[in-house]
Scaffold this motif. Structure first.
Motif, PDB file in Angstrom:
ATOM      1  N   ARG A 118       3.704 -17.682   7.900  1.00 30.61           N
ATOM      2  CA  ARG A 118       3.424 -17.875   6.476  1.00 30.61           C
ATOM      3  C   ARG A 118       1.947 -17.666   6.182  1.00 30.61           C
ATOM      4  O   ARG A 118       1.565 -17.002   5.214  1.00 30.61           O
ATOM      5  CB  ARG A 118       3.838 -19.289   6.051  1.00 30.61           C
ATOM      6  CG  ARG A 118       3.726 -19.550   4.545  1.00 30.61           C
ATOM      7  CD  ARG A 118       3.887 -21.022   4.230  1.00 30.61           C
ATOM      8  NE  ARG A 118       2.792 -21.793   4.775  1.00 30.61           N
ATOM      9  CZ  ARG A 118       1.592 -21.892   4.204  1.00 30.61           C
ATOM     10  NH1 ARG A 118       1.345 -21.269   3.076  1.00 30.61           N
ATOM     11  NH2 ARG A 118       0.639 -22.611   4.767  1.00 30.61           N
ATOM     12  N   SER A 119       1.101 -18.243   7.052  1.00 31.07           N
ATOM     13  CA  SER A 119      -0.337 -18.082   6.877  1.00 31.07           C
ATOM     14  C   SER A 119      -0.740 -16.617   6.994  1.00 31.07           C
ATOM     15  O   SER A 119      -1.558 -16.118   6.220  1.00 31.07           O
ATOM     16  CB  SER A 119      -1.073 -18.920   7.926  1.00 31.07           C
ATOM     17  OG  SER A 119      -2.458 -18.755   7.804  1.00 31.07           O
ATOM     18  N   GLY A 120      -0.124 -15.917   7.968  1.00 34.24           N
ATOM     19  CA  GLY A 120      -0.407 -14.492   8.136  1.00 34.24           C
ATOM     20  C   GLY A 120       0.011 -13.688   6.923  1.00 34.24           C
ATOM     21  O   GLY A 120      -0.695 -12.771   6.493  1.00 34.24           O
ATOM     22  N   ARG A 121       1.169 -14.064   6.344  1.00 36.11           N
ATOM     23  CA  ARG A 121       1.636 -13.357   5.138  1.00 36.11           C
ATOM     24  C   ARG A 121       0.693 -13.615   3.967  1.00 36.11           C
ATOM     25  O   ARG A 121       0.421 -12.726   3.164  1.00 36.11           O
ATOM     26  CB  ARG A 121       3.065 -13.801   4.786  1.00 36.11           C
ATOM     27  CG  ARG A 121       4.145 -13.217   5.688  1.00 36.11           C
ATOM     28  CD  ARG A 121       5.515 -13.403   5.075  1.00 36.11           C
ATOM     29  NE  ARG A 121       5.861 -14.793   4.883  1.00 36.11           N
ATOM     30  CZ  ARG A 121       6.460 -15.558   5.794  1.00 36.11           C
ATOM     31  NH1 ARG A 121       6.763 -15.045   6.964  1.00 36.11           N
ATOM     32  NH2 ARG A 121       6.765 -16.819   5.529  1.00 36.11           N
ATOM     33  N   GLN A 122       0.202 -14.863   3.863  1.00 32.92           N
ATOM     34  CA  GLN A 122      -0.726 -15.195   2.779  1.00 32.92           C
ATOM     35  C   GLN A 122      -2.023 -14.394   2.901  1.00 32.92           C
ATOM     36  O   GLN A 122      -2.539 -13.874   1.911  1.00 32.92           O
ATOM     37  CB  GLN A 122      -1.050 -16.693   2.795  1.00 32.92           C
ATOM     38  CG  GLN A 122       0.036 -17.556   2.178  1.00 32.92           C
ATOM     39  CD  GLN A 122      -0.390 -19.018   2.107  1.00 32.92           C
ATOM     40  OE1 GLN A 122      -1.270 -19.451   2.839  1.00 32.92           O
ATOM     41  NE2 GLN A 122       0.241 -19.773   1.230  1.00 32.92           N
ATOM     42  N   VAL A 123      -2.530 -14.312   4.136  1.00 33.88           N
ATOM     43  CA  VAL A 123      -3.756 -13.548   4.365  1.00 33.88           C
ATOM     44  C   VAL A 123      -3.532 -12.077   4.025  1.00 33.88           C
ATOM     45  O   VAL A 123      -4.359 -11.442   3.364  1.00 33.88           O
ATOM     46  CB  VAL A 123      -4.222 -13.700   5.830  1.00 33.88           C
ATOM     47  CG1 VAL A 123      -5.343 -12.711   6.152  1.00 33.88           C
ATOM     48  CG2 VAL A 123      -4.681 -15.127   6.096  1.00 33.88           C
ATOM     49  N   ALA A 124      -2.387 -11.539   4.477  1.00 39.72           N
ATOM     50  CA  ALA A 124      -2.083 -10.137   4.201  1.00 39.72           C
ATOM     51  C   ALA A 124      -1.902  -9.894   2.712  1.00 39.72           C
ATOM     52  O   ALA A 124      -2.356  -8.876   2.170  1.00 39.72           O
ATOM     53  CB  ALA A 124      -0.824  -9.719   4.973  1.00 39.72           C
ATOM     54  N   GLU A 125      -1.235 -10.853   2.034  1.00 36.35           N
ATOM     55  CA  GLU A 125      -1.014 -10.721   0.593  1.00 36.35           C
ATOM     56  C   GLU A 125      -2.345 -10.757  -0.158  1.00 36.35           C
ATOM     57  O   GLU A 125      -2.581  -9.968  -1.071  1.00 36.35           O
ATOM     58  CB  GLU A 125      -0.111 -11.860   0.111  1.00 36.35           C
ATOM     59  CG  GLU A 125       0.170 -11.872  -1.378  1.00 36.35           C
ATOM     60  CD  GLU A 125       1.332 -10.972  -1.772  1.00 36.35           C
ATOM     61  OE1 GLU A 125       1.675 -10.950  -2.962  1.00 36.35           O
ATOM     62  OE2 GLU A 125       1.884 -10.295  -0.891  1.00 36.35           O
ATOM     63  N   GLN A 126      -3.228 -11.663   0.258  1.00 33.92           N
ATOM     64  CA  GLN A 126      -4.525 -11.763  -0.404  1.00 33.92           C
ATOM     65  C   GLN A 126      -5.341 -10.499  -0.181  1.00 33.92           C
ATOM     66  O   GLN A 126      -5.987  -9.992  -1.104  1.00 33.92           O
ATOM     67  CB  GLN A 126      -5.284 -12.979   0.137  1.00 33.92           C
ATOM     68  CG  GLN A 126      -6.613 -13.221  -0.554  1.00 33.92           C
ATOM     69  CD  GLN A 126      -7.152 -14.603  -0.282  1.00 33.92           C
ATOM     70  OE1 GLN A 126      -6.827 -15.558  -0.951  1.00 33.92           O
ATOM     71  NE2 GLN A 126      -7.993 -14.715   0.729  1.00 33.92           N
ATOM     72  N   ALA A 127      -5.302  -9.978   1.057  1.00 29.12           N
ATOM     73  CA  ALA A 127      -6.026  -8.743   1.363  1.00 29.12           C
ATOM     74  C   ALA A 127      -5.483  -7.580   0.539  1.00 29.12           C
ATOM     75  O   ALA A 127      -6.239  -6.740   0.048  1.00 29.12           O
ATOM     76  CB  ALA A 127      -5.919  -8.434   2.856  1.00 29.12           C
ATOM     77  N   MET A 128      -4.155  -7.553   0.374  1.00 26.56           N
ATOM     78  CA  MET A 128      -3.540  -6.475  -0.409  1.00 26.56           C
ATOM     79  C   MET A 128      -3.956  -6.580  -1.877  1.00 26.56           C
ATOM     80  O   MET A 128      -4.296  -5.572  -2.508  1.00 26.56           O
ATOM     81  CB  MET A 128      -2.017  -6.568  -0.275  1.00 26.56           C
ATOM     82  CG  MET A 128      -1.271  -5.387  -0.868  1.00 26.56           C
ATOM     83  SD  MET A 128      -1.716  -3.833  -0.103  1.00 26.56           S
ATOM     84  CE  MET A 128      -1.300  -4.174   1.608  1.00 26.56           C
ATOM     85  N   SER A 137     -11.161  -7.148   4.411  1.00 25.85           N
ATOM     86  CA  SER A 137      -9.765  -6.730   4.252  1.00 25.85           C
ATOM     87  C   SER A 137      -9.552  -5.430   5.011  1.00 25.85           C
ATOM     88  O   SER A 137     -10.397  -4.530   4.979  1.00 25.85           O
ATOM     89  CB  SER A 137      -9.447  -6.526   2.765  1.00 25.85           C
ATOM     90  OG  SER A 137      -8.142  -6.005   2.601  1.00 25.85           O
ATOM     91  N   ARG A 138      -8.424  -5.342   5.694  1.00 28.94           N
ATOM     92  CA  ARG A 138      -8.096  -4.110   6.419  1.00 28.94           C
ATOM     93  C   ARG A 138      -7.685  -3.037   5.430  1.00 28.94           C
ATOM     94  O   ARG A 138      -6.825  -3.249   4.591  1.00 28.94           O
ATOM     95  CB  ARG A 138      -6.958  -4.369   7.410  1.00 28.94           C
ATOM     96  CG  ARG A 138      -6.546  -3.133   8.204  1.00 28.94           C
ATOM     97  CD  ARG A 138      -5.692  -3.532   9.401  1.00 28.94           C
ATOM     98  NE  ARG A 138      -4.404  -4.070   8.998  1.00 28.94           N
ATOM     99  CZ  ARG A 138      -3.296  -3.340   8.849  1.00 28.94           C
ATOM    100  NH1 ARG A 138      -3.313  -2.043   9.049  1.00 28.94           N
ATOM    101  NH2 ARG A 138      -2.162  -3.918   8.484  1.00 28.94           N
ATOM    102  N   VAL A 139      -8.308  -1.876   5.523  1.00 33.50           N
ATOM    103  CA  VAL A 139      -7.963  -0.733   4.678  1.00 33.50           C
ATOM    104  C   VAL A 139      -6.965   0.165   5.394  1.00 33.50           C
ATOM    105  O   VAL A 139      -6.050   0.719   4.794  1.00 33.50           O
ATOM    106  CB  VAL A 139      -9.229   0.066   4.306  1.00 33.50           C
ATOM    107  CG1 VAL A 139      -8.882   1.294   3.468  1.00 33.50           C
ATOM    108  CG2 VAL A 139     -10.208  -0.822   3.551  1.00 33.50           C
ATOM    109  N   SER A 140      -7.136   0.324   6.698  1.00 30.66           N
ATOM    110  CA  SER A 140      -6.213   1.110   7.519  1.00 30.66           C
ATOM    111  C   SER A 140      -6.296   0.564   8.935  1.00 30.66           C
ATOM    112  O   SER A 140      -6.994  -0.420   9.194  1.00 30.66           O
ATOM    113  CB  SER A 140      -6.587   2.600   7.484  1.00 30.66           C
ATOM    114  OG  SER A 140      -7.761   2.839   8.244  1.00 30.66           O
TER     115      SER A 140
END
Length: 506
Positions: free
Chosen positions: A130-140, A205-208
């Motif tokens: 869940r935390s990983g998804r939140q981080v990924a969602e925020q980065a997106m 944030s990861r771009v690629s």
């Protein structure tokens, strides 16, 4: 501490279960007890329950009925059933319907503790996911905000879980870190440590798979010597890692994020032009030669004049006064001028392309310049009419339709048909009414739209249609389809939920 609910129709069993172990020591808080499934459902509606331990056979609604309710109303709840030895058939059904585990009655203390440990591990696993998804969602959302050119202050408002928070009136700089191979968080750790040691707050944030965007807060005024030492340390690290790092100009939080990000991203591509990896800082005259050359291209009355201008483009690149974005602008103006001089097309009818798209089939800026010169020569010498033009273009289009997710070289496609890449580009536009680049983009975006209906991350969608750089993919998507990939995915998700809800009711 995890919330746990006990359910059994026998009062004495509930009492024994309450006293069988020290629940708090085991990591659980007894949030409630219920004598039947209906009472348990009421508790599940009112509060979060992490683990539900229930009898499987009860009067009225059974444990299986309770499991089905929990799956709908509280899908994150882990359900553990208690069953007598002769009720294995019920337990088998429960496991098939998503029950986490089951215990044989009478419940053994050691077995219960082992089951609870497994529950805690599963809950911790879910929390990490869940935390990983939140981080990924925020980065997106951060990248989507850049794509929408939001003010930087709006980007900061969206970083709700980000700590430390940036100061309201802070000065900000963007940095793009570009590696030449996969680059994960562990690879960025030395850079993060240098920034933290220098007292600089940042969000990244990861771009690629090989590129990251940093937003740096410069609120703390570093002593001049410390700033120089930090900068030199970062340069040494970047050189050792063989990265390219592009730095934007320093700005305040009212600045438009898209423009500042573009500065950093552009400078991260400097080594493509200069051949030297390292830290590249944005300067206001980075495309200083572009305006004058663009005006000369627009005024050119003869192909010979355009040919002479190419020499100045080459010199501008060598002098560092034409960067990739400027080269893209000049390329588009140049092609528009060729069309106007050789076929009398109005310049505004000519397709424009981004730098990344042009380099897709040229490889590097030098090849792009060569193509510009060859295009000019081909257009001057070309004879109208080509009997197999349609067959050639249809064959190339079929190959694009099959291989759109891969790097497609216009040179390789042209070689198969024994013609020049420039002539193939001309034939393609003549037959399809659009450039080869734009046909490829359209095919990729069509595939991306279909993939957005699936449970796949946006990074993966971009990669699966041929774009490793999510920021570029998002920019193209919005330009051609009018909304960002994130907004499109959310819209498709809402439409699917509405459709499924309607089908359930009917």
């Amino acid at each position: 501490m995890h919330n746990l609910l006990l359910v059994d129709d026998e009062h004495w069993i509930l009492k024994d279960m309450e006293q069988i172990i020290d629940w708090e020591e085991a990591g659980f808080r007894l949030a409630g007890k219920a004598n039947d499934a209906v009472a348990a459902e009421s508790i599940l509606r009112r509060q979060r329950i992490d683990v539900l331990v229930s009898d499987i056979r009860m009067p009225g609604k059974s444990g299986l009925d309770l499991l089905r309710f929990a799956n709908r109303a509280s899908p994150d709840t882990l359900v553990v059933f208690m069953s007598a030895y002769g009720e294995f058939a019920y337990a088998k059904q429960a496991l098939e319907q998503g029950c986490f585990s089951y215990l044989l009655k009478p419940v053994n203390e050691a077995e219960l503790l082992d089951t609870l440990d497994r529950c805690k591990r599963r809950l911790a696993e879910r929390e990490r996911e869940r935390s990983g998804r939140q981080v990924a969602e925020q980065a997106m959302l951060f990248l989507e905000g850049i794509g929408k050119d939001l003010p930087i202050v709006r980007l900061l408002e969206g970083l709700v879980d980000f700590r430390p928070a940036f100061a309201p009136q802070s000065r900000v700089m963007f940095a793009c870190v570009k590696a030449y191979g996969p680059l994960g968080l562990e690879g960025l750790a030395p850079l993060d440590e240098l920034l933290e040691g220098g007292g600089i707050s940042f969000y990244r944030s990861r771009v690629s798979s090989s590129k990251w965007c940093y937003m740096l807060e410069l609120a703390v005024q570093l002593e001049a010597g410390s700033a120089v030492r930090l900068y030199r340390a970062i340069r040494r690290l970047v050189q050792a890692k063989r990265w390219d790092v592009g730095l934007s100009a320093v700005c305040d939080t009212s600045s438009r994020s898209g423009n500042v990000y573009h500065q950093a991203a552009m400078m991260a591509d400097t080594s493509i032009l200069a051949g030297r990896k390292g830290v590249h800082r944005y300067k206001s005259d980075v495309n200083g030669a572009v305006t004058g050359i663009r005006e000369r291209i627009a005024k050119a009355a003869k192909p010979e004049q355009l040919k002479a201008i190419l020499i100045d483009v080459h010199e501008g690149i060598k002098a560092g006064r034409i960067h990739l974005s400027g080269l893209a602008e000049l390329y588009n103006s140049f092609m528009a001028a060729i069309d106007h001089l050789t076929s009398r097309l109005q310049p505004e009818l000519t397709d424009s392309a981004y730098t990344q798209d042009m380099l897709l089939h040229c490889g590097n800026p030098q090849e792009l310049l060569e193509e510009m010169a060859e295009q000019l020569e081909d257009r001057r010498q070309r004879q109208n009419g080509e009997p197999n033009a349609q067959l050639i273009v249809e064959d190339v289009a079929r190959e694009v339709d099959l291989m759109y997710a891969h790097r497609i070289s216009l040179k390789e496609l042209a070689r198969k048909h024994y013609i020049s890449p420039n002539y193939l580009s001309h034939l393609f536009k003549q037959e399809k009414g659009q450039s080869f680049i734009h046909y490829l983009i359209r095919r990729r975006l069509e595939a991306a739209q279909a993939l957005l209906e699936q449970d796949i991350s946006l990074y993966e969608v971009a990669r699966m249609v041929g774009y490793d750089d999510y920021a570029h993919f998002s920019k193209l998507f919005k330009k051609h389809l009018g909304q960002s990939p994130y907004d499109c995915k959310q819209h498709k998700k809402r439409q699917k939920e509405i459709t499924e809800g309607y089908m359930e009711k009917n």
